[in-house]
Design a protein around this motif. Structure first.
Motif, PDB file in Angstrom:
ATOM      1  N   ALA A 107      -4.738  -4.952   4.308  1.00 40.09           N
ATOM      2  CA  ALA A 107      -3.769  -5.132   5.396  1.00 40.09           C
ATOM      3  C   ALA A 107      -4.447  -5.004   6.755  1.00 40.09           C
ATOM      4  O   ALA A 107      -4.186  -5.801   7.674  1.00 40.09           O
ATOM      5  CB  ALA A 107      -2.640  -4.110   5.271  1.00 40.09           C
ATOM      6  N   LEU A 108      -5.332  -4.021   6.878  1.00 43.58           N
ATOM      7  CA  LEU A 108      -6.035  -3.836   8.151  1.00 43.58           C
ATOM      8  C   LEU A 108      -6.983  -4.998   8.411  1.00 43.58           C
ATOM      9  O   LEU A 108      -7.102  -5.469   9.549  1.00 43.58           O
ATOM     10  CB  LEU A 108      -6.792  -2.512   8.128  1.00 43.58           C
ATOM     11  N   ASP A 109      -7.635  -5.495   7.380  1.00 43.19           N
ATOM     12  CA  ASP A 109      -8.525  -6.643   7.535  1.00 43.19           C
ATOM     13  C   ASP A 109      -7.736  -7.895   7.929  1.00 43.19           C
ATOM     14  O   ASP A 109      -8.261  -8.786   8.592  1.00 43.19           O
ATOM     15  CB  ASP A 109      -9.296  -6.916   6.245  1.00 43.19           C
ATOM     16  N   ALA A 110      -6.483  -7.972   7.502  1.00 38.75           N
ATOM     17  CA  ALA A 110      -5.637  -9.122   7.847  1.00 38.75           C
ATOM     18  C   ALA A 110      -5.046  -8.991   9.243  1.00 38.75           C
ATOM     19  O   ALA A 110      -4.312  -9.861   9.684  1.00 38.75           O
ATOM     20  CB  ALA A 110      -4.513  -9.270   6.822  1.00 38.75           C
ATOM     21  N   ALA A 155       0.835  -1.204   0.000  1.00 39.11           N
ATOM     22  CA  ALA A 155       0.000   0.000   0.000  1.00 39.11           C
ATOM     23  C   ALA A 155       0.869   1.253   0.000  1.00 39.11           C
ATOM     24  O   ALA A 155       0.567   2.238  -0.707  1.00 39.11           O
ATOM     25  CB  ALA A 155      -0.931  -0.012   1.211  1.00 39.11           C
ATOM     26  N   CYS A 156       1.964   1.224   0.762  1.00 43.52           N
ATOM     27  CA  CYS A 156       2.874   2.375   0.786  1.00 43.52           C
ATOM     28  C   CYS A 156       3.486   2.624  -0.589  1.00 43.52           C
ATOM     29  O   CYS A 156       3.584   3.773  -1.049  1.00 43.52           O
ATOM     30  CB  CYS A 156       3.982   2.137   1.812  1.00 43.52           C
ATOM     31  N   ILE A 157       3.896   1.543  -1.263  1.00 46.33           N
ATOM     32  CA  ILE A 157       4.483   1.676  -2.598  1.00 46.33           C
ATOM     33  C   ILE A 157       3.463   2.271  -3.569  1.00 46.33           C
ATOM     34  O   ILE A 157       3.767   3.208  -4.338  1.00 46.33           O
ATOM     35  CB  ILE A 157       4.976   0.292  -3.087  1.00 46.33           C
ATOM     36  N   ALA A 158       2.242   1.736  -3.539  1.00 50.22           N
ATOM     37  CA  ALA A 158       1.200   2.236  -4.453  1.00 50.22           C
ATOM     38  C   ALA A 158       0.906   3.706  -4.202  1.00 50.22           C
ATOM     39  O   ALA A 158       0.711   4.490  -5.151  1.00 50.22           O
ATOM     40  CB  ALA A 158      -0.067   1.398  -4.293  1.00 50.22           C
ATOM     41  N   ALA A 159       0.877   4.111  -2.949  1.00 49.50           N
ATOM     42  CA  ALA A 159       0.593   5.508  -2.625  1.00 49.50           C
ATOM     43  C   ALA A 159       1.661   6.428  -3.201  1.00 49.50           C
ATOM     44  O   ALA A 159       1.355   7.493  -3.764  1.00 49.50           O
ATOM     45  CB  ALA A 159       0.490   5.679  -1.116  1.00 49.50           C
ATOM     46  N   LEU A 160       2.929   6.043  -3.089  1.00 51.34           N
ATOM     47  CA  LEU A 160       4.016   6.876  -3.605  1.00 51.34           C
ATOM     48  C   LEU A 160       4.049   6.900  -5.131  1.00 51.34           C
ATOM     49  O   LEU A 160       4.563   7.851  -5.722  1.00 51.34           O
ATOM     50  CB  LEU A 160       5.347   6.370  -3.053  1.00 51.34           C
ATOM     51  N   LEU A 161       3.502   5.865  -5.761  1.00 46.49           N
ATOM     52  CA  LEU A 161       3.429   5.855  -7.229  1.00 46.49           C
ATOM     53  C   LEU A 161       2.209   6.616  -7.727  1.00 46.49           C
ATOM     54  O   LEU A 161       1.973   6.690  -8.943  1.00 46.49           O
ATOM     55  CB  LEU A 161       3.386   4.405  -7.732  1.00 46.49           C
ATOM     56  N   GLY A 162       1.410   7.162  -6.815  1.00 50.86           N
ATOM     57  CA  GLY A 162       0.229   7.928  -7.200  1.00 50.86           C
ATOM     58  C   GLY A 162      -0.991   7.087  -7.480  1.00 50.86           C
ATOM     59  O   GLY A 162      -1.996   7.599  -7.989  1.00 50.86           O
TER      60      GLY A 162
END
Length: 843
Positions: free
Chosen positions: A806-809, A787-794
Motif C-alpha cells: 500500500a505504501l509503495d502504491a 493490511a488492517c484485516i490481516a493484522a486483526l486476524l493475527g
C-alpha cells in the motif's frame, strides 16, 4: 444522402429519410460516427487511434474486433459507400454521402455567414449524450463542445453588433442562451433592451442570470453588472442609443461566501499566469539569514508593473502584464526565470513582489533582483492615457546598475488588453535579444496570445481562494470558469488538476482527465514538470514525485515555495529528516510563505515521525502564535502534546476545538479522533478513551441533518470502532456499503469489523472484494484496508507485506506513515520487528 444531426437533439436519417434507430440505439456506434464526422481536421483516422479512444479497457485484439463489429453495423445501416477506408488501417466518411450539421456549421462560420451558422447550432454537440468507459472520447467531446460554443457565441455577438436595436436584442438573447453565464453578453443584452424601452426585459434578463450564477457557481454577478442593473432599475443613468459597452470585469469576481476567504487577504491578488506555481524570489534557501545571492547574468526577474493609474481595480492587469512576459521568457528556455509567477502550485501570485511606493520602482526592482540573484530585471509602470492604458517598461543590468533599454510606451484598451500585452512582450524579448542572447529574437513571437482578461481574473480569484486555506472546492468553479472563457488558457487547468488531487478532495480521476487535455497544449518546462509531478503522486509513484520535486528546486533555486513543495515530497517519500532540514531553512513568516499554515503542518509532521516531540511542540507553538484561531495549528500542538505523553493537558484543551471557526480541510471530529488515536499509540489509553468518549458525545449533540450526512456517519462509525463499539460501527457502515458497494473505505471498515469479532469467513469475503476494488489511481487504499484485516486476524507477515504494498502504491492519508503509526488495527504489530522496520524513517 444520409443526414446526421449532432448539434442539440441527436438524429440520424438514412438516404430515404427514415430514422436509423439501429444506430441511435447503440451509444458506442453513435459516438464513433460522431467522431468520424466531426473531428477536426476532417480526415481519415487510424484504426489504432480509434480503438484507443473507444475501447481503452480491451487488449489490442479484442478492441480491434469491437471496432470491426461497430464499423460493420454502421456500413449496414448507412448504406454502401458512406464509411470508407484506405488500405487496412485508415477509416473515414465520404463527405459526398453524409451531411453533418457540425461540418455545415463550421463552413458557415468560416464563410462569414453567422446567421446561417446559428440556424444550424441548435445546442451543444451531442447534448445530453454520455458514454462510460471512454475517458479520451469524453475529453474530446467536452473540448469540442466548448470550441463550437465559442464559435456560436462569436457569431451571435457579431450579429448583435451589426444590427439595429431590435436585431441587437434578438441576437443578444440568442447569445445568452448559448453562453448563459457570460457577463459581457448579458450586459450587451441589457443595454439593448433598455435602449428599446424594455426596462422590464432588461431586469428579467439580469435576475435570470443572477439566479443561474448563484445555483451553478454559488457566486454573485460582477460589480459592473450589478451597477448596470441598478442604473436600469433606479434610472440613475439613461443609456443613449450610442452608449458603448460597459468596461469588462476589472477586478476579480467576488468568490462564493462559502469560500470563507477573509477580505483583507484579497489585497495580494495578482500575478498568476505564467510558468507554474508561485515562486517568490526574495529568499536564498541555503541560508536562514537572507543574504544577497550572487548575481546571475542569465537570470531575469520580471517585477509586476506598478499601477500608477489611480485605479486599484487595474492591479490584476499590471500583474497579467508581468505574467505574460515571464511566460514568454520561460517558453524560450534561453534565460533562467527568477520568479515564475503562477508556475509554482499552491502559493500566492507575483503580487508579493509589487513595488511599494510611487517613484521607487527602480530601487524596489534592484532590491528584489539582489535577493533573487538576478542579473537582469524587467520592470515598469502602467498609466492612464485618456481612455487607454500605457505600459512603460525598462530593462536593467543589475550587476552594473545601468539601464539596458527603455522601451517605447505601448498603449492598449483596458477592456481588451491582449494586443497591447502581445506587443509589449515581443518588444521586451527583442530588446533582451539585442542585449543578452540573439536567440530570443527568433522566439519573440512564439507562445500564442495572452489569455482573455476576464479569464485571467477568474483564474486569479481561484488562486486567491485556494491560497490561504487550500479550499479546493470553493476555488475549482473559478478555474472552470476561466477555462470556459478561454479554452486555450492552460494555467487554470494545471491548478484545477492540483486542486483535485493535491488537497482534501483526493480526486485523481479528474486530475488524469485534465492531464490528458493539457497534453495537447504548449506548456513551459516548469508547467510540464509540475503536471508530471501531480500525476506521479496520483499514480502513487512517490519516487518520481520526489525526483521531480528536486528537479523543480534546481530549476528555480530561489523559490521558497518550490522548496516547501519538495519538503512535502521528501516527507511522503519517508525522508522526514530531509524535510526538516529543508523547512527549517525557509522563512515561514515573510515573503512567499507568509500566511501559509501548511508550512508548519509539514514541519510538525516530520518531527512527529522522527519522534522529536519537543521540537514538534516548539514548531506547533510558533504556528499557534502566528495563526491563533486556526484548527489546523491547534491540532499540531495537541498532537505534539500527545506524543510527549501530556494526556491531561490534551483533555483540558479539547473544548478549544469547538470554539474555532470552520476550516476547509481540518474538521473537529477527525481532529479529535486523530488525537485520541495518537494518545493510544503513545501508551496513554486512558486519555484516549476519554477523548473518544467526548467525541461520541459531540457526535450525538450535532443537529439531526448533520448526523445524517454520509461523511458524518462514516466518521462516527470510525470513532465507534476506535472506542471498541464494533456493533455500533457496523450498524452505521452497512447501509453506507449497500449504497456505495464500490467504496474501498466502507468495504474496508466492514472487513476490519468482521476480523475484529473473529468472523474469518466474512473478513475473507471483504478481503476478496477489496482486491476487486483496487484501481489504477487508488493509491493503495484498498490494499491498506486489507493490511488492517490481516493484522486483526493475527496474520502479521501478511499484514506487513500488504502495508508495504500500500505504501509503495502511494497510500497517502495526511502523511502516509503517520496513519500507519496510529492505526488501531495495527496495535498488535507495534512491537513486531518487521512492522517497526517498515515504519522506520529512511532519511
Amino acid at each position: 444522402m444520409v443526414e446526421f444531426r449532432v448539434l442539440g437533439a441527436l438524429n440520424l436519417l438514412g438516404a430515404d429519410g427514415r430514422e436509423l434507430t439501429s444506430v441511435l440505439a447503440q451509444p458506442k456506434r453513435v459516438a464513433l460516427l460522431a467522431y468520424l464526422a466531426a473531428a477536426t481536421p476532417h480526415r481519415l483516422h487510424r484504426r489504432d487511434s480509434l480503438v484507443a479512444l473507444f475501447w481503452p479497457e480491451l487488449d489490442q485484439e479484442h478492441a480491434r474486433a469491437a471496432l470491426r463489429q461497430a464499423l460493420h453495423g454502421l456500413r449496414r445501416a448507412l448504406g454502401e459507400g458512406v464509411v470508407v477506408s484506405r488500405g487496412d488501417e485508415d477509416i473515414g466518411l465520404d463527405a459526398d454521402q453524409i451531411r453533418c450539421d457540425v461540418v455545415e456549421f463550421e463552413r458557415a462560420v468560416d464563410a462569414g455567414r453567422p446567421a446561417d451558422a446559428l440556424d444550424l447550432y441548435r445546442g451543444d454537440l451531442l447534448e445530453g449524450f454520455f458514454m462510460r468507459g471512454s475517458p479520451e472520447f469524453e475529453q474530446w467531446l467536452e473540448d469540442e463542445r466548448v470550441r463550437l460554443k465559442v464559435m456560436a457565441l462569436r457569431s451571435a455577438t457579431l450579429l448583435a453588433e451589426r444590427g439595429g436595436l431590435a436585431e441587437s436584442a434578438q441576437w443578444g438573447r440568442r447569445a445568452l442562451r448559448i453562453a448563459p453565464l457570460d457577463e459581457p453578453t448579458l450586459r450587451r443584452l441589457m443595454q439593448s433592451l433598455d435602449r428599446l424601452g424594455d426596462r422590464a426585459g432588461a431586469l428579467d434578463a439580469y435576475e435570470g442570470f443572477a439566479k443561474r450564477l448563484a445555483v451553478e457557481l454559488e457566486a454573485d454577478p460582477a460589480p459592473e453588472t450589478r451597477a448596470l442593473a441598478g442604473a436600469v432599475r433606479e434610472r440613475v443613468a439613461t443609456l443613449s442609443s450610442n452608449a458603448t459597452e460597459l468596461a469588462p470585469l476589472q477586478t476579480a469576481a467576488e468568490p462564493p461566501e462559502a469560500a470563507g476567504v477573509p477580505h483583507p487577504r484579497r489585497r495580494w491578488l495578482g500575478v498568476a499566469a505564467a510558468a507554474f506555481g508561485l515562486a517568490v524570489v526574495a529568499a536564498a534557501v541555503s541560508l536562514r539569514a537572507r543574504e544577497p545571492a550572487p548575481l546571475n547574468a542569465k537570470r531575469v526577474l520580471v517585477v509586476p508593473f506598478a499601477n500608477r493609474t489611480g485605479d486599484s481595480t487595474l492591479d490584476p492587469l499590471a500583474n497579467l502584464a508581468a505574467d505574460w512576459i515571464t511566460r514568454g521568457l520561460a517558453l524560450t528556455g534561453v534565460l533562467e526565470i527568477a520568479d515564475p509567477g503562477a508556475m509554482v502550485l499552491g502559493g500566492r501570485t507575483g503580487g508579493a513582489n509589487r513595488p511599494r511606493q510611487a517613484g521607487h520602482e527602480a530601487a524596489d526592482a534592484r532590491a528584489l533582483s539582489l535577493a533573487s540573484g538576478s542579473g537582469l530585471a524587467v520592470w515598469g509602470s502602467m498609466y492612464r492615457r485618456d481612455h487607454r492604458i500605457e505600459f512603460a517598461a525598462q530593462i536593467t543590468d543589475e550587476a552594473s546598475g545601468r539601464i539596458l533599454h527603455t522601451l517605447e510606451p505601448v498603449l492598449g484598451d483596458p477592456q481588451e488588453p491582449r494586443p497591447a500585452l502581445a506587443i509589449l512582450r515581443e518588444r521586451i524579448m527583442a530588446a533582451l535579444a539585442a542585449a543578452v542572447d540573439s536567440r530570443l529574437g527568433a522566439l519573440a513571437s512564439t507562445g500564442g496570445q495572452p489569455p482573455r482578461y476576464d479569464a485571467y481574473l477568474a483564474f486569479s480569484t481561484g488562486v486567491e481562494t485556494l491560497y490561504p486555506g487550500r479550499d479546493a472546492r470553493a476555488a475549482l468553479p473559478y478555474f472552470q470558469r476561466a477555462v470556459a472563457l478561454d479554452s486555450t488558457y492552460a494555467l487554470p487547468l494545471i491548478w484545477a488538476a492540483w486542486a483535485h488531487s493535491g488537497t482534501a478532495l483526493d480526486q485523481c480521476d479528474s486530475t488524469a482527465l485534465i492531464a490528458r487535455r493539457l497534453a495537447s497544449m504548449h506548456l513551459t518546462r516548469l508547467e510540464q514538470m509540475q503536471i508530471d509531478r501531480v500525476m506521479a503522486r496520483c499514480r502513487g509513484d512517490l519516487a518520481a514525485a520526489y525526483a521531480l520535486g528536486r528537479a523543480l528546486t534546481e530549476a528555480v533555486p530561489h523559490s521558497e515555495l518550490m522548496w516547501e513543495q519538495f519538503a512535502r515530497d521528501a516527507l511522503d517519500f519517508d525522508r522526514p529528516r530531509e524535510a526538516v532540514t529543508i523547512l527549517e531553512r525557509l522563512h515561514p513568516d515573510s515573503g512567499a510563505l507568509d500566511g501559509r499554515a501548511g508550512y508548519y503542518n509539514w514541519l510538525t509532521n516530520a518531527y512527529h515521525l522522527l519522534g522529536e516531540h519537543d521540537r514538534e511542540l516548539e514548531a506547533a507553538q510558533r504556528a499557534q502564535r502566528r495563526f491563533p484561531r486556526n484548527l489546523a495549528t491547534l491540532r499540531m500542538e495537541l498532537l505534539a502534546l500527545a506524543g510527549l505523553g501530556h494526556g491531561r493537558e490534551v483533555k483540558e484543551r479539547l473544548d478549544e476545538i469547538n470554539a474555532l471557526p470552520p476550516d476547509p480541510i481540518r474538521l473537529p471530529a477527525p481532529v479529535m479522533r486523530e488525537i485520541a488515536l495518537d494518545l493510544a499509540a503513545h501508551g496513554d489509553s486512558a486519555a484516549a478513551r476519554t477523548v473518544l468518549g467526548r467525541l461520541l458525545a459531540w457526535h450525538a449533540s450535532r443537529p439531526a441533518a448533520e448526523q445524517a450526512e454520509e461523511s458524518q456517519r462514516f466518521e462516527r462509525a470510525q470513532t465507534y470502532y476506535a472506542a471498541g463499539h464494533a456493533d455500533s460501527a457496523r450498524v452505521l457502515t452497512e447501509p453506507l456499503h449497500r449504497a456505495h458497494p464500490q467504496s474501498e473505505q466502507y468495504a474496508g471498515l466492514l472487513g476490519v469489523l468482521a476480523a475484529q469479532r473473529g468472523d474469518r469467513a466474512e473478513a475473507a469475503r471483504f478481503d476478496r472484494l477489496l482486491v476487486a476494488l483496487e484501481r489504477p489511481l487508488g493509491r493503495g487504499q484498498a490494499t491498506y484496508w486489507r493490511a488492517c484485516i490481516a493484522a486483526l486476524l493475527g496474520e502479521r507477515d501478511t499484514a506487513v507485506d500488504l502495508l508495504a504494498r500500500a505504501l509503495d502504491a502511494g497510500y497517502v492519508y495526511q502523511v502516509r506513515f503517520l496513519n500507519a503509526h496510529v492505526e488501531p488495527s495495527f496495535a498488535a504489530l507495534r512491537e513486531y520487528a518487521r512492522f517497526q522496520a517498515l515504519l522506520r524513517p529512511k532519511g
